[in-house]
Design an enzyme around this catalytic site. Structure first.
Site, mmCIF file in Angstrom:
data_model
loop_
_atom_site.group_PDB
_atom_site.id
_atom_site.type_symbol
_atom_site.label_atom_id
_atom_site.label_comp_id
_atom_site.label_asym_id
_atom_site.label_seq_id
_atom_site.Cartn_x
_atom_site.Cartn_y
_atom_site.Cartn_z
ATOM 1 N N HIS A 212 -7.802 -10.991 -6.472
ATOM 2 C CA HIS A 212 -9.305 -11.426 -5.954
ATOM 3 C C HIS A 212 -10.271 -10.678 -7.014
ATOM 4 C CE1 HIS A 212 -8.296 -13.858 -2.643
ATOM 5 N NE2 HIS A 212 -7.532 -12.860 -2.251
ATOM 6 N N GLU B 51 10.367 3.426 6.227
ATOM 7 C CA GLU B 51 10.044 2.054 6.362
ATOM 8 C C GLU B 51 11.021 1.474 7.397
ATOM 9 O OE1 GLU B 51 9.179 -1.411 6.789
ATOM 10 O OE2 GLU B 51 8.002 -0.469 5.384
ATOM 11 N N VAL C 275 9.314 5.388 12.466
ATOM 12 C CA VAL C 275 8.646 6.372 13.203
ATOM 13 C C VAL C 275 8.383 6.137 14.444
ATOM 14 C CG1 VAL C 275 6.788 7.939 12.885
ATOM 15 C CG2 VAL C 275 7.745 7.235 10.966
ATOM 16 N N ILE D 24 0.731 -1.300 0.274
ATOM 17 C CA ILE D 24 -0.114 0.067 -0.049
ATOM 18 C C ILE D 24 0.707 1.173 0.045
ATOM 19 C CG2 ILE D 24 -1.859 1.344 1.218
ATOM 20 C CD1 ILE D 24 -2.676 -1.414 -0.051
#
Length: 480
Positions: free
Chosen positions: A49, A31, A170, A12
């Site tokens: 899907h 990341e 983070v 995402i």
């Protein structure tokens, strides 16, 4: 100072980065892991899907149907291994037939094309390896490489100006009048916009950004990986009829590379690092798998693995809720994504476009004139004709040296993976890009040779070679 910082580089976060790079913005991705595709994205079944199990009108349904329909074009642009094989959802009982009729109706309401019930004869003609007395056929279901898809989105974003920061977790934030300061393990970053794509940790980041109250449930699913001999006759996905809650039990899924995945089961857990495989789960997977797929045999099992899905749970009813993609005026310049699980792989780019829509509600975005939607792939030597293989060897003799025998991965491919555009340098980074160490011997022959190449090419000591995650040291010193 960035215009947008994205927290998380899974499927995402990388999709959001790629779609935002269409605009004149300074974009960064933070990341905590050493590469993309380490947690949820790298531990799933790799299925495209269609959307027949999701509530009509939900974000899951809308994004799934949209993502499925566009994927042929996306796979071509980003050079993603992809096959639209179709799926049979098989049944054995009258209750199963009623379930299939229910989900066929839901699929039609969601706009899923081509769903129909087939009898046992047609089922056996379509999928000889499938169990079942009848089935619902879904012609637009497909399979893809989740590893390459995630890598491709991130590389394409990088190619269009996005900066990726790995090993950068983070841990806090503060806000001045017009921008956020994100505090990380690698220093502070300033940005006008923050997009929360933290996956398993999205509720934690949501609370940190000032949007508390989301409750995630974490569900582990375990898998068997079968070698290619098991998958020679498996020509489509085989699923059991959904249960009362709409979930699927153990199913058999071919991969784009010819293996078969058996699983997953689903067990709620509390620890987000609990990726162990358990004997009780694996025994049940084996017995359930044999009902669905006749080539479920011990001699074909080459690996086990597990993944964790972050489901958004209603605290009162305990129901699984829809995706959250939101922007709140009370928390300015934050786009918050929570509870993105299956079918997140299929939904990644439609979700990214909805993130952009949230930003456009506040400010005008200007197109980047030189945006390039296409990405160059690492050529898979094993998939080429004899003639093309010979041409590749003539152009570059490293194509003539096989490093991974099981998957026929050459030295040329390994070197391209080591020098990847994102700059990451773990063993699993190589594995996810070119399939080395994914064959029958699981790296028994090639793993040490790849480690040696990484040392030579990246000028690293043997004690600096990591397998996949932080502190996953391969060596404590020199070995033969």
């Amino acid at each position: 100072m960035y215009d947008v910082l994205i927290i998380g580089a899974g499927i995402i976060g990388s999709a959001v980065a790629r779609e935002l790079s269409r605009y004149n913005l300074k974009i960064g991705v933070l990341e905590k892991e050493l590469d993309v595709c380490v947690e949820t994205t790298g531990r799933n079944t790799g299925v495209l899907h269609t959307g027949f199990t999701y509530k009509p009108g939900s974000l899951k349904a809308q994004c799934c149907v949209e993502g499925n329909a566009e994927f042929d074009k996306i796979a071509e642009e980003l050079k993603i291994p992809f096959k639209r094989l179709g799926k049979v959802v098989v049944g054995f009982t009258d209750e199963d037939k009623q379930s299939l009729l229910k989900y066929q109706d839901i699929g039609r309401r969601n706009g899923v094309p081509g769903l129909r019930l087939i009898d046992k004869k047609e089922l056996k003609d379509m999928a000889p390896d499938a169990g079942g007395e009848f089935a619902m056929y879904s012609p637009t279901s497909g399979i893809l490489s989740p590893f390459i898809y995630n890598v491709a989105l991130a590389e394409n974003a990088k190619q269009n100006g996005v900066t990726f920061y790995f090993d950068t977790e983070v841990v806090g934030q503060s806000r001045n009048d017009n921008y956020y300061i994100l505090k990380t393990t690698k220093g502070n970053f300033s940005t006008r916009w923050v997009v929360n794509c933290a996956g398993l940790h999205s509720s934690k980041i949501s609370t940190m950004l000032g949007i508390p109250g989301y409750k995630l449930g974490f569900f582990k699913g375990e898998y068997y990986v079968l070698d290619k001999n098991a998958g020679r006759t498996l020509n489509m996905l085989i699923y059991p009829a959904p249960g009362p809650t709409g979930g699927f039990a153990t199913h058999a899924t071919p991969t784009v590379d010819g293996n078969v995945l058996i699983g997953p089961d689903s067990v709620q857990i509390d620890c987000l690092d609990n990726y162990e495989n358990t004997k009780s789960s694996m025994d049940k997977l084996f017995s359930d798998g044999r009902k669905m797929f006749k080539n479920m045999k011990r001699e074909y099992c080459i690996r086990n693995f597990s993944g964790i899905r972050p489901k958004l749970i209603d605290p009162e009813t305990k129901d699984v809720l829809d995706f959250v993609i939101e922007r709140r005026d009370t928390v300015p310049h934050v786009v918050n994504l929570v509870g993105i699980e299956s079918p997140g792989l299929t939904c990644a780019l439609p979700i990214a476009r909805r993130v952009i829509k949230c930003i456009k509600e506040v400010e005008t975005l200007y197109d980047r004139k030189n945006f390039n939607p296409c990405r160059e792939e690492i050529i898979c030597f094993a998939n080429q004709s004899r003639e093309v293989q010979q041409q590749l060897i003539e152009m570059n003799p490293d194509y003539g040296e096989i490093i991974c025998r099981c998957e026929t991965v050459t030295k040329a491919e390994i070197l391209q993976a080591i020098h990847n555009p994102l700059g990451v340098n773990t063993m699993t980074a190589i594995k996810n890009r070119v399939r080395a160490m994914m064959g029958r011997c699981q790296g028994g022959y090639c793993q040490m040779r790849i480690a040696e190449l990484m040392q030579e090419e990246l000028h690293k000591k043997e004690t600096e070679i990591m397998y996949g995650r932080k502190k996953s040291h391969m060596f404590t010193g020199k070995v033969r």
